[in-house]
Each structure stands twice: as structure tokens, then as C-alpha cells.
Design an enzyme around this catalytic site. Structure first.
Site, PDB file in Angstrom:
ATOM      1  N   HIS A  32      59.713  27.275  71.507  1.00 22.66           N
ATOM      2  CA  HIS A  32      58.374  27.558  72.031  1.00 22.66           C
ATOM      3  C   HIS A  32      58.302  28.895  72.746  1.00 22.66           C
ATOM      4  O   HIS A  32      57.223  29.445  72.940  1.00 22.66           O
ATOM      5  CB  HIS A  32      57.899  26.430  72.954  1.00 22.66           C
ATOM      6  CG  HIS A  32      58.643  26.353  74.237  1.00 22.66           C
ATOM      7  ND1 HIS A  32      59.762  25.576  74.393  1.00 22.66           N
ATOM      8  CD2 HIS A  32      58.444  26.972  75.411  1.00 22.66           C
ATOM      9  CE1 HIS A  32      60.201  25.706  75.627  1.00 22.66           C
ATOM     10  NE2 HIS A  32      59.417  26.552  76.265  1.00 22.66           N
ATOM     11  N   THR A  33      59.469  29.460  73.109  1.00 27.78           N
ATOM     12  CA  THR A  33      59.424  30.765  73.783  1.00 27.78           C
ATOM     13  C   THR A  33      59.327  31.906  72.787  1.00 27.78           C
ATOM     14  O   THR A  33      59.196  33.046  73.182  1.00 27.78           O
ATOM     15  CB  THR A  33      60.673  30.985  74.635  1.00 27.78           C
ATOM     16  OG1 THR A  33      61.817  30.871  73.781  1.00 27.78           O
ATOM     17  CG2 THR A  33      60.761  30.008  75.770  1.00 27.78           C
ATOM     18  N   SER A  34      59.423  31.590  71.465  1.00 29.29           N
ATOM     19  CA  SER A  34      59.372  32.690  70.512  1.00 29.29           C
ATOM     20  C   SER A  34      57.991  32.898  69.923  1.00 29.29           C
ATOM     21  O   SER A  34      57.849  33.558  68.911  1.00 29.29           O
ATOM     22  CB  SER A  34      60.422  32.490  69.421  1.00 29.29           C
ATOM     23  OG  SER A  34      60.230  31.239  68.822  1.00 29.29           O
TER      24      SER A  34
END
Lengths: 260, 259
Positions: A32-34
Site C-alpha cells: 500500500h505504500t507503493s
């Protein structure tokens, strides 16, 4: 970067065909951080005779939702540099904390060894490059404005991949498509910087912000504008785009709820 | 028999409030051959007296370039100095890499100061047995710092450390007011004369045993802001030693006229 977050960081469907989801692992690394969540759109910057001006609107979008309408995306570093952030807002806040701690560390040195805008830009590009190499990018595209070691006006960009780019006028995001052509017309390549006045630069940015508000669905009419000169930094964070004229909208056809 | 019970490690205070291991480390600095540093408004000069362990061996290096804007002169254990200079080179390179800026002098001096201090507060560690003169230029102009094994650092206008350095310090103190307005070459001559003061009767400055390093701000109108560090050794020191001889000769002549 386009304005479909689900497409960011993926091979384009129109080029490579639809992605075959059977290749996807059902469990995998945290991803989800990408991709960005809450985003800011364009940042605009112009160099003029003796300084630089930077502008952004005050909107942070959640996908296509205009979620936060008073987000200040221009940050002042120390007394000699401004950073304008496009892209993910939480990553902006993280970078802002990094910059804060550097500023505190720098201020322990009391005999005038302060980082200038160029140093700051180098640092930010290394941070971006390190994070993209870890497959955990900081999803931003920033403009850094200020002065270099020789005291010349400095304006440069760094993006989530660590790519750097410098020009007398720059814009990130949608602005790279819509504002840069306007700025190129107003300040052609052969025009020396000495002929660009502060007022002309500010007016040009206001004009670009207006065009962006007309055509970029992730923008709004409240904006921030910061001017850096040898006298210091002058920042206004609650400006409104003036002299709007939506008459042209009547003649725009071919999308949305409109059928004919 | 008297035996000092408080010098077995660097973490124990004596009842008088002293840390003997640190003081012994400072003795190691006094065993090293002398180095002198001095500053004017634009330049910093380091001069050092090199020693050879035996007639057939080479001379021990006294001045080490850290970066184009900075160098150190060492007195004491050369191998400890190598540890510190390697660290300084790394930090310096790191600053150029991440910020694109030469590291400020006070920053790097604080870093080695902190490193040296931790060595005086951990069991099983020993202090560095070396003193340094750190010379360089940054945004704020030319700087000279003294570094001691205790971790103490001072910014100096002129300084001498190492064997018989007291003689050099006396010279520096007597001529302090001449330094700020002296030229680059005059500053080198002052440095060499201070070094000469420390020599015993049977010794003199030669091209083999003299080392001179200069770094400073570039003169107005030149390309860069900084005149990069330049180390003079061997035959390159000839003009500098000749300048010293000329200056001393002139001084002696005028003295004879006086008497």
C-alpha cells in the site's frame, strides 16, 4: 503521473494489454505504500531577475474526491529555500519532518554554514532515489526554489524516482502539460533572466493556476504563492483565483453526463 | 612501592578528579614531532617537522589532506591519526555526496571530538594517542581547530602541538597581532619560523624534514571561491625555506644596525 491512482506505477493497459491477475500472488509484500492515497496536484515555479516564485493550490484529493481544501503544499526551509510538493500528502509530511530535523541540526552551526536550496535539492533527490531503490518510494514530485552557492536564483525539480531536472520555469503533474507551454510562451528560451520581472513572474503563475483550475479536475481555486528574493521569503497561503470566466465551458462537448 | 591504582582504564576517576589514561594519551601527543598551524583573514597554514625512524627509512607523513578544502596535521600515534583521518575523509565524501557541499569545519571537528570522548567513557577502550590540527575553509572563511585525545576541541588563531612545541607557541604568542593582516607567503614564513624555534641546536629545517600545507579563499576574481589545499614537500619547499632565510637574514641585518 496521470490522474488515475489505480494506474500509477503499473504498466499501461493501452500499451501492454490488461494485466493478467493470475500472475499476482495472493500474499506478498506490503504494497500500500507503493501507490499514493491523498494527493496534491501541480506545483509551478518561475525564476525571475533576482529570485524565484513558487505556487500550488491548497487542495489535497483522495482519488477524485476533493478531500482537504486547506493543505499548504509550500514549505519554507530555514530562511533561504522553499519546497513545493506535488503527489502524496502523507509522504510530503514525512519529508517535511526530515527537513525540520535537518534545519534544527544545521542551526547548531552558528557561523553561517547553512544549507542552500541547491544543497537541499541534492539531498532530496538522494532521499527519493534511496526510497525508490528500496521499492518503497516517496510518491512526490517536488520543486525546490532558492539560491545556489554563488547566490544565483535556483529552481530545480526532483521526483519519486530521484530524477532531477532544472529549468528557468518548471511545473509538476498536470502543470507539466498545461502550464509549461504557457510559461514557455511568456518567457521564451532566448529571453535573458534579467528581463523577467518579479511582477511578470507572479502574474504568469496566477494565469497558469487559473488555466489549471479550468482544466485540471484535481485542482481548486484557493492557492499559495511564495516569492524568494535576497530580502527574504514572502508567502501568501490563502489566495483565491481572480477573474474567472467559465464562458468557454458552454462550448465544451463530448464527455460526462452530456449526451449531445 | 608506590603504584597508581587509578590508571588501569579510562573510565575511573582518581580521587583528585583526574582520568590518568587520558593524561597519558596527552603525553603521547607531546612525544610526537611538532606541527604548527596559523590563520590569517584568507588562509590557513599547517607546517610540520617530519621525523625518520632511522637513517635509511622514509620520513613519517605529518600533514594529511582530507578533502580539497581541508587537511589535518598530526602529532602522536600516526596509526591512530589514520583511523581519524579515514573517518574524516568518509564524512567529507558523504557530505559532498548527499548535499553537494564541502563539510563545514566545525561540524567535522565536533564529530571527531565526540568520537574521542566516547573512548574516554567506555570500559575496555582507550583514548586516541594523537593530537590534530584541523585546517580548512568553509562558508564562514578559514578555520584552524585543535583536537586533543580527551575529545576537547578549540578553534585557534595559531597553535602548535608536539615535542618542544612550547617554543613555537611562545613565538606565535609574541607575533599574534601580525598574523591577521599578513599575506599568504608571510603566513607560511611565520609558520616555518615558529617551527624553527622548536629545533634543538644541531638540527635545521631541510627539504626532507619540512612539510607545509596551505588552504584558503581564492583571490577576488578567480574561478572558484576556494584555493584548494596544497601540500608542499621535498623540492617544492625550497622556495618557502629560501623565503624564510631571506626574511631572517633581513631581520638580523637590521638588528646589527641597531647595535
Amino acid at each position: 503521473m496521470n490522474h488515475f491512482p489505480e494506474a500509477w506505477g503499473r504498466p499501461r493497459d493501452d500499451v501492454y494489454g490488461a494485466y493478467n491477475p493470475s500472475y499476482l500472488q495472493t500474499t506478498g509484500p506490503k504494497a500500500h505504500t507503493s501507490s499514493p492515497a491523498v494527493t496534491g496536484t501541480s506545483v509551478l515555479g518561475v525564476k525571475f531577475n533576482g529570485g524565484v516564485v513558487l505556487a500550488t493550490d491548497n487542495l489535497a484529493s483522495y482519488g477524485s474526491l476533493a478531500r482537504f481544501t486547506d493543505v499548504k503544499r509550500l514549505r519554507i526551509f530555514g530562511s533561504n529555500a522553499i519546497v513545493g510538493f506535488g503527489g502524496d500528502v502523507s509522504d510530503m509530511q514525512y519529508i517535511d519532518r526530515l527537513l525540520e530535523s535537518i534545519d534544527i541540526r544545521e542551526n547548531y552551526s552558528h557561523n553561517g554554514n547553512m544549507l542552500n536550496a541547491k544543497n537541499l535539492h541534492t539531498y532530496l533527490s538522494k532521499v527519493f532515489y534511496k526510497r525508490r531503490s528500496e521499492f518503497n518510494p516517496l510518491w512526490n514530485h517536488v520543486l525546490v526554489a532558492g539560491y545556489d552557492a554563488e547566490g544565483e536564483p535556483f529552481l530545480s525539480s526532483a521526483d519519486l524516482l530521484g530524477t532531477t531536472f532544472s529549468a528557468p520555469h518548471l511545473a509538476t503533474g498536470f502543470g507539466a502539460h498545461l502550464a509549461v507551454p504557457i510559461l514557455r510562451r511568456l518567457f521564451p528560451e532566448e529571453m535573458p533572466l534579467e528581463e523577467v520581472s518579479k511582477e511578470a513572474a507572479i502574474d504568469a503563475l496566477k494565469q497558469c493556476l487559473k488555466v489549471l483550475y479550468y482544466r485540471d479536475a484535481r485542482s481548486m481555486d484557493k492557492y499559495s504563492i511564495a516569492v524568494i528574493t535576497k530580502e527574504g521569503i514572502e508567502i501568501k497561503e490563502d489566495e483565491v483565483i481572480e477573474g474567472q470566466s467559465w464562458a468557454f465551458a458552454e462550448r465544451v462537448k463530448g464527455y460526462g453526463a452530456q449526451t449531445k | 612501592m608506590f603504584r597508581n591504582n587509578y590508571d588501569n582504564d579510562a573510565v575511573t576517576f582518581s580521587p583528585q578528579g583526574r582520568i590518568f589514561q587520558v593524561e597519558y594519551a596527552q603525553e603521547a601527543v607531546k612525544q610526537g614531532s611538532v606541527v604548527v598551524g596559523l590563520v590569517n583573514k584568507t588562509h590557513v597554514v599547517l607546517v610540520g617537522l617530519k621525523r625518520n625512524a632511522e637513517e635509511l627509512s622514509s620520513y613519517q607523513k605529518k600533514i594529511i589532506e582530507i578533502d580539497s578544502h581541508m587537511a589535518i596535521a598530526i602529532a602522536g600515534l600516526a596509526s591512530d591519526a589514520r583511523v581519524l583521518s579515514n573517518f574524516m575523509k568518509q564524512q567529507s565524501l558523504g557530505s559532498k555526496m548527499t548535499y553537494g557541499r564541502p563539510i563545514p569545519l566545525d561540524r567535522i571537528v565536533n564529530q571527531i571530538g565526540d568520537r574521542a570522548q566516547t573512548n574516554t567513557q567506555h570500559y575496555g577502550k582507550r583514548p586516541y594517542g594523537v593530537g590534530l590540527l584541523v585546517a580548512g575553509v568553509d562558508e564562514a572563511g578559514p578555520h584552524l581547530f585543535e583536537f586533543q585525545p580527551s575529545g576537547l576541541t578549540h578553534e585557534m588563531v595559531a597553535c602548535a602541538i608536539g615535542a618542544r612545541s612550547q617554543m613555537a607557541r611562545t613565538y606565535l604568542e609574541r607575533n599574534l597581532d601580525k598574523f591577521p593582516d599578513s599575506s599568504r607567503d608571510e603566513l607560511i614564513t611565520h609558520g616555518l619560523r615558529a617551527l624553527k624555534e622548536t629545533l634543538s641546536q644541531d638540527k635545521e629545517l631541510t627539504v626532507d624534514n619540512t612539510s607545509v600545507g596551505v588552504v584558503g579563499l581564492a583571490p577576488e576574481g578567480s574561478k572558484g571561491r576556494i584555493e584548494s589545499f596544497k601540500l608542499y614537500e621535498g623540492q617544492e619547499t625550497v622556495p618557502l625555506l629560501e623565503a624564510l632565510e631571506r626574511a631572517d637574514g633581513a631581520a638580523e641585518e637590521s638588528m646589527e644596525v641597531d647595535s
